[in-house]
Structure formats: structure tokens, C-alpha cells
Design a protein around this motif. Structure first.
Motif, PDB file in Angstrom:
ATOM      1  N   VAL A 191       0.831  -1.210   0.000  1.00 33.77           N
ATOM      2  CA  VAL A 191       0.000   0.000   0.000  1.00 33.77           C
ATOM      3  C   VAL A 191       0.864   1.257   0.000  1.00 33.77           C
ATOM      4  O   VAL A 191       0.508   2.270  -0.622  1.00 33.77           O
ATOM      5  CB  VAL A 191      -1.009   0.003   1.161  1.00 33.77           C
ATOM      6  N   LEU A 192       2.002   1.238   0.695  1.00 34.65           N
ATOM      7  CA  LEU A 192       2.876   2.409   0.700  1.00 34.65           C
ATOM      8  C   LEU A 192       3.504   2.637  -0.667  1.00 34.65           C
ATOM      9  O   LEU A 192       3.616   3.779  -1.137  1.00 34.65           O
ATOM     10  CB  LEU A 192       3.958   2.252   1.763  1.00 34.65           C
ATOM     11  N   ASN A 193       3.911   1.564  -1.335  1.00 36.67           N
ATOM     12  CA  ASN A 193       4.468   1.716  -2.678  1.00 36.67           C
ATOM     13  C   ASN A 193       3.408   2.174  -3.669  1.00 36.67           C
ATOM     14  O   ASN A 193       3.691   2.952  -4.588  1.00 36.67           O
ATOM     15  CB  ASN A 193       5.094   0.407  -3.143  1.00 36.67           C
ATOM     16  N   ASN A 194       2.186   1.701  -3.500  1.00 36.16           N
ATOM     17  CA  ASN A 194       1.093   2.140  -4.357  1.00 36.16           C
ATOM     18  C   ASN A 194       0.819   3.630  -4.162  1.00 36.16           C
ATOM     19  O   ASN A 194       0.572   4.367  -5.121  1.00 36.16           O
ATOM     20  CB  ASN A 194      -0.149   1.302  -4.048  1.00 36.16           C
ATOM     21  N   ARG A 195       0.883   4.074  -2.921  1.00 41.15           N
ATOM     22  CA  ARG A 195       0.698   5.508  -2.627  1.00 41.15           C
ATOM     23  C   ARG A 195       1.841   6.325  -3.214  1.00 41.15           C
ATOM     24  O   ARG A 195       1.618   7.418  -3.760  1.00 41.15           O
ATOM     25  CB  ARG A 195       0.601   5.703  -1.116  1.00 41.15           C
ATOM     26  N   HIS A 196       3.060   5.814  -3.109  1.00 37.10           N
ATOM     27  CA  HIS A 196       4.215   6.507  -3.689  1.00 37.10           C
ATOM     28  C   HIS A 196       4.037   6.686  -5.194  1.00 37.10           C
ATOM     29  O   HIS A 196       4.286   7.769  -5.741  1.00 37.10           O
ATOM     30  CB  HIS A 196       5.483   5.705  -3.394  1.00 37.10           C
ATOM     31  N   LYS A 197       3.580   5.628  -5.860  1.00 35.68           N
ATOM     32  CA  LYS A 197       3.387   5.714  -7.302  1.00 35.68           C
ATOM     33  C   LYS A 197       2.312   6.735  -7.662  1.00 35.68           C
ATOM     34  O   LYS A 197       2.439   7.479  -8.640  1.00 35.68           O
ATOM     35  CB  LYS A 197       3.009   4.338  -7.863  1.00 35.68           C
ATOM     36  N   ALA A 198       1.258   6.807  -6.843  1.00 31.80           N
ATOM     37  CA  ALA A 198       0.135   7.695  -7.147  1.00 31.80           C
ATOM     38  C   ALA A 198       0.425   9.154  -6.807  1.00 31.80           C
ATOM     39  O   ALA A 198      -0.048  10.061  -7.505  1.00 31.80           O
ATOM     40  CB  ALA A 198      -1.107   7.230  -6.394  1.00 31.80           C
ATOM     41  N   THR A 199       1.206   9.392  -5.756  1.00 32.06           N
ATOM     42  CA  THR A 199       1.362  10.757  -5.247  1.00 32.06           C
ATOM     43  C   THR A 199       2.775  11.309  -5.341  1.00 32.06           C
ATOM     44  O   THR A 199       2.961  12.532  -5.249  1.00 32.06           O
ATOM     45  CB  THR A 199       0.934  10.820  -3.770  1.00 32.06           C
ATOM     46  N   GLY A 200       3.762  10.439  -5.476  1.00 26.75           N
ATOM     47  CA  GLY A 200       5.146  10.898  -5.472  1.00 26.75           C
ATOM     48  C   GLY A 200       5.748  11.014  -4.084  1.00 26.75           C
ATOM     49  O   GLY A 200       6.931  11.340  -3.947  1.00 26.75           O
ATOM     50  N   GLU A 201       4.946  10.788  -3.032  1.00 23.83           N
ATOM     51  CA  GLU A 201       5.496  10.838  -1.676  1.00 23.83           C
ATOM     52  C   GLU A 201       6.526   9.729  -1.486  1.00 23.83           C
ATOM     53  O   GLU A 201       6.329   8.612  -1.938  1.00 23.83           O
ATOM     54  CB  GLU A 201       4.376  10.656  -0.641  1.00 23.83           C
ATOM     55  N   ARG A 202       7.591  10.061  -0.788  1.00 25.47           N
ATOM     56  CA  ARG A 202       8.686   9.115  -0.566  1.00 25.47           C
ATOM     57  C   ARG A 202       8.674   8.660   0.895  1.00 25.47           C
ATOM     58  O   ARG A 202       8.644   9.505   1.797  1.00 25.47           O
ATOM     59  CB  ARG A 202      10.015   9.778  -0.908  1.00 25.47           C
ATOM     60  N   PHE A 203       8.695   7.374   1.113  1.00 24.35           N
ATOM     61  CA  PHE A 203       8.627   6.822   2.457  1.00 24.35           C
ATOM     62  C   PHE A 203       9.964   6.167   2.794  1.00 24.35           C
ATOM     63  O   PHE A 203      10.234   5.030   2.391  1.00 24.35           O
ATOM     64  CB  PHE A 203       7.476   5.820   2.561  1.00 24.35           C
ATOM     65  N   GLU A 204      10.789   6.909   3.533  1.00 24.12           N
ATOM     66  CA  GLU A 204      12.133   6.427   3.843  1.00 24.12           C
ATOM     67  C   GLU A 204      12.104   5.132   4.647  1.00 24.12           C
ATOM     68  O   GLU A 204      12.945   4.245   4.445  1.00 24.12           O
ATOM     69  CB  GLU A 204      12.909   7.502   4.622  1.00 24.12           C
ATOM     70  N   HIS A 205      11.143   5.015   5.572  1.00 23.94           N
ATOM     71  CA  HIS A 205      11.110   3.810   6.403  1.00 23.94           C
ATOM     72  C   HIS A 205      10.724   2.580   5.583  1.00 23.94           C
ATOM     73  O   HIS A 205      11.166   1.466   5.878  1.00 23.94           O
ATOM     74  CB  HIS A 205      10.167   3.993   7.590  1.00 23.94           C
ATOM     75  N   ALA A 206       9.922   2.767   4.529  1.00 27.83           N
ATOM     76  CA  ALA A 206       9.590   1.646   3.650  1.00 27.83           C
ATOM     77  C   ALA A 206      10.812   1.228   2.838  1.00 27.83           C
ATOM     78  O   ALA A 206      11.081   0.029   2.660  1.00 27.83           O
ATOM     79  CB  ALA A 206       8.441   2.015   2.727  1.00 27.83           C
ATOM     80  N   VAL A 238      -4.482   0.608  -2.720  1.00 25.90           N
ATOM     81  CA  VAL A 238      -4.406  -0.848  -2.606  1.00 25.90           C
ATOM     82  C   VAL A 238      -3.971  -1.428  -3.951  1.00 25.90           C
ATOM     83  O   VAL A 238      -4.660  -1.250  -4.960  1.00 25.90           O
ATOM     84  CB  VAL A 238      -5.762  -1.445  -2.194  1.00 25.90           C
ATOM     85  N   PRO A 239      -2.842  -2.135  -4.009  1.00 27.68           N
ATOM     86  CA  PRO A 239      -2.430  -2.761  -5.278  1.00 27.68           C
ATOM     87  C   PRO A 239      -3.438  -3.807  -5.725  1.00 27.68           C
ATOM     88  O   PRO A 239      -4.028  -4.518  -4.899  1.00 27.68           O
ATOM     89  CB  PRO A 239      -1.091  -3.425  -4.922  1.00 27.68           C
ATOM     90  N   GLY A 240      -3.626  -3.925  -7.031  1.00 25.87           N
ATOM     91  CA  GLY A 240      -4.510  -4.954  -7.551  1.00 25.87           C
ATOM     92  C   GLY A 240      -4.064  -6.344  -7.144  1.00 25.87           C
ATOM     93  O   GLY A 240      -4.883  -7.239  -6.922  1.00 25.87           O
ATOM     94  N   GLY A 241      -2.731  -6.536  -7.022  1.00 21.25           N
ATOM     95  CA  GLY A 241      -2.214  -7.831  -6.614  1.00 21.25           C
ATOM     96  C   GLY A 241      -2.666  -8.237  -5.225  1.00 21.25           C
ATOM     97  O   GLY A 241      -2.856  -9.428  -4.948  1.00 21.25           O
ATOM     98  N   SER A 242      -2.857  -7.263  -4.332  1.00 20.70           N
ATOM     99  CA  SER A 242      -3.309  -7.577  -2.974  1.00 20.70           C
ATOM    100  C   SER A 242      -4.727  -8.131  -2.994  1.00 20.70           C
ATOM    101  O   SER A 242      -5.048  -9.095  -2.284  1.00 20.70           O
ATOM    102  CB  SER A 242      -3.237  -6.325  -2.094  1.00 20.70           C
ATOM    103  N   VAL A 243      -5.576  -7.534  -3.808  1.00 26.11           N
ATOM    104  CA  VAL A 243      -6.958  -8.004  -3.925  1.00 26.11           C
ATOM    105  C   VAL A 243      -6.993  -9.401  -4.542  1.00 26.11           C
ATOM    106  O   VAL A 243      -7.742 -10.283  -4.095  1.00 26.11           O
ATOM    107  CB  VAL A 243      -7.787  -7.010  -4.770  1.00 26.11           C
ATOM    108  N   ARG A 244      -6.169  -9.626  -5.564  1.00 25.25           N
ATOM    109  CA  ARG A 244      -6.121 -10.956  -6.186  1.00 25.25           C
ATOM    110  C   ARG A 244      -5.608 -12.008  -5.202  1.00 25.25           C
ATOM    111  O   ARG A 244      -6.079 -13.152  -5.196  1.00 25.25           O
ATOM    112  CB  ARG A 244      -5.244 -10.915  -7.443  1.00 25.25           C
TER     113      ARG A 244
END
Length: 336
Positions: free
Chosen positions: A191-206, A274-280
Motif C-alpha cells: 500500500v505504501l508503494n502504491n501511494r508513492h506511485k500515485a502521489t510521489g510521496e517518498r517513504f524512507e522507512h519503507a 491498494v495494489p490490484g495484486g493484494s486483492v487478487r
């Protein structure tokens, strides 16, 4: 959270990281009946195949002379973050993890690179390779050569060869009832990587979590006498645990309240990242699942991780116990 680079690599890929894996159900249908399982007959002096296709383990293993096992794997994916150097580090740590998940030590790796030369400056590919090389150096694994192609989507990873004790491998089919379940990295990377892709926010802890090697956890599992483990990647905790429970002929109980999550993972899920892969993943395990938690909780437990931690049948000091292995019941997976 900081700004992202001018070239946003995640925008050049339909998926991202291990979330771009082929859905587990489809993959199993394709692999069904292929040669390569234990018991396969070879001519010549090929060593005994210890781990093959049967149970979807993290790598293949062959016994060789001298009381050793060769462990082989390959793993690559599209950009999970925008920064080229970080993507290289994450992809390398993820590929090396397959060897650690089997209880081995990586010895030699080669690069796997696909790059759209007309769309993204090739200088960025050098940064990807630099990141991969630094992680391989940290792991004490030689990284020499590889293969590259011109491709519409950027992809990077490693083919890795490792060594292990053939009688002390960590494998999917060796979980035993009465054993605790230990998880060595928090969930929420999908979910954090999906948010990064959508918004450009960078999550150092991830990024820190994804670039952390599973070496210490693997060694601790072997020292504790554990026999079963897997790494939690594209099929999520529930998907990988289901494969282990099915292969071992047991059931697995997850204590959802004990499962750790990265900061901002829950709020990212609530915001729809939410990545599509998570739902699958959840759709795949649902017929085999007895759950008394919310749908949101199940999606997070099925979240497609990239370079996640190890899920070990055994208690490892310093890491949280998130459930237990029990005798086989009506459902291979139980979530409370």
C-alpha cells in the motif's frame, strides 16, 4: 517524506515491484504438470533435486558432492520506487532473499536488466546497477555480469546462486503443528508503494525495510533449529502462509492483532492505495480461509509485499510471533 526525482520511474510501469507478479492461481495452473519436481529422472551426473516445483518454494535446491546444496533463484520486477539507485537496492535485496528464505547463503549473482533506451536516459540504468551492486557487496555475494535487453518497460533483478546444508534447508513443506509463527518485517509495503506511485510521496522507512537483507533472520532461524520458512513477497502474508500450510498438511492460525505494520500503512489503505495484486491474493486464498476480522484487515494481510521479511515456523528472538501452526483442520488458514 521527501520529493521524488525528475524522472519518475514508477510511471513507466503498469505494475510495481512484487505486486506485478502473475496471480498465484493462474501461475499454479500454468505450472501444473511441468517436469522439474523431485523424483525427476536425469541422465549423467546431475545431483539429487531436493526442492523443485512441487510446493512453490522460494528457490530450487540440488544436492551436490561434498555434502552441500546448490540453491538457485531468479527475481526481477518493474520499478517500485522512482529513485533508480533505491530501486536497484530493493530489487537486489529481494532476489537475495529467496536464498535466505531457503536457509542458504548467496554466493554468485548476475544482473537481469530490461530498459526502454528511447524513453528513459540510460544513465539511470547505471544507477540501478550501482544500487544492486552495493547490496550484493553487503551480502558478501559476487555480482558479475548478466544480461540486458531493450524493453518498453524497465525491469531489474538478479539471478542468484547460493549454497546451503542439504539437511538443514528451510522449506514450505516442513511446518509442524505446535510451532509458533514469526514474522521478521512489518507489513504494508504494497500500500505504501502504491501511494508513492500515485502521489510521489517518498517513504524512507519503507525503503529501509525493503533494502534490509533477510540474512540475519535466516541465520537466526537455522540457529533455532527451524525447518520451515518463506519470504513474504508478492502473494502477501496470507498467500505465502497458505502455500506453506498446504504443502505441510497443516493449518495456520494468524493473530491479526500481533501482526506489525509500517507507519502510514493503514492510512494509505484507508485512502484507497491498494495494489490490484493484494486483492487478487485475497481472492485466491478466500476459499481456504476462516476469518473473524474485517475485510480491510484481510486485504492488509494479503497485501503484496516487495522485499518483505521471512515468515518462519519457529520462535526467533527479537521478532514478533504472529500466530501458530496447528493440526490440519477444515481450513488451512484461520485469522482471528
Amino acid at each position: 517524506m521527501t520529493a521524488t526525482p525528475t524522472v519518475r520511474l514508477t510511471q513507466y510501469a503498469a505494475g510495481g515491484g512484487c505486486a506485478c507478479k502473475v496471480p498465484p492461481g493462474e501461475l499454479e495452473r500454468v505450472l501444473a504438470g511441468l517436469p522439474g519436481g523431485r523424483g525427476t529422472v536425469h541422465t549423467g551426473e546431475v545431483g539429487e533435486l531436493l526442492v523443485g516445483l512441487e510446493h512453490g518454494d522460494d528457490a530450487a535446491a540440488v544436492r551436490i558432492a561434498g555434502g552441500r546444496a546448490v540453491i538457485a533463484t531468479a527475481d526481477f520486477f518493474t520499478p517500485v520506487v522512482d529513485d533508480a539507485y533505491d530501486w536497484g537496492r530493493i530489487a537486489a535485496a529481494n532476489a537475495l532473499s529467496d536464498v535466505y528464505a531457503m536457509g542458504g547463503e548467496p554466493v554468485l549473482a548476475v544482473n537481469l536488466l530490461a530498459w526502454p533506451r528511447e524513453r528513459i536516459p540510460f544513465e539511470l540504468a547505471a544507477e540501478v546497477l550501482r544500487g544492486g551492486a552495493e547490496v550484493a557487496l553487503e551480502a558478501g555475494c559476487h555480482l558479475a555480469g548478466g544480461h540486458s535487453i531493450d524493453d518498453p518497460e524497465p525491469k531489474y533483478g538478479l539471478a542468484v546462486t547460493g549454497m546451503g546444508d542439504p539437511d538443514r534447508l528451510l522449506r514450505n513443506d516442513a511446518a509442524r503443528p505446535g510451532t509458533p509463527l514469526t514474522l521478521t518485517k512489518p507489513l504494508g509495503l504494497g500500500v505504501l508503494n502504491n501511494r508513492h506511485k500515485a502521489t510521489g510521496e517518498r517513504f524512507e522507512h519503507a525503503i529501509a525495510a525493503m533494502t534490509t537483507l533477510n540474512r540475519d533472520a535466516s541465520r537466526a532461524a537455522l540457529a533455532a533449529g527451524c525447518t520451515a520458512a518463506t519470504d513474504v513477497t508478492g502473494f502477501g502474508l496470507l498467500g505465502h502462509l497458505y502455500k506453506m500450510a498446504r504443502a505441510s498438511g497443516v493449518s495456520a492460525v494468524v493473530d491479526s492483532a500481533a501482526v506489525p505494520y509500517l507507519e502510514a500503512a493503514r492510512e494509505s489503505h484507508a485512502a484507497g492505495h491498494v495494489p490490484g495484486g493484494s486483492v487478487r491474493n485475497l481472492d485466491w486464498v478466500r476459499p481456504h480461509l476462516d476469518a473473524s476480522v474485517s475485510e480491510d484487515e484481510l486485504v492488509l494481510l494479503a497485501d503484496a509485499q516487495t522485499s518483505g521479511g521471512l515468515l518462519i515456523a519457529g520462535e526467533i528472538p527479537g521478532y514478533p510471533v504472529v500466530g501458530e501452526i496447528v493440526e490440519a483442520g477444515e481450513h488451512p488458514l484461520v485469522v482471528r
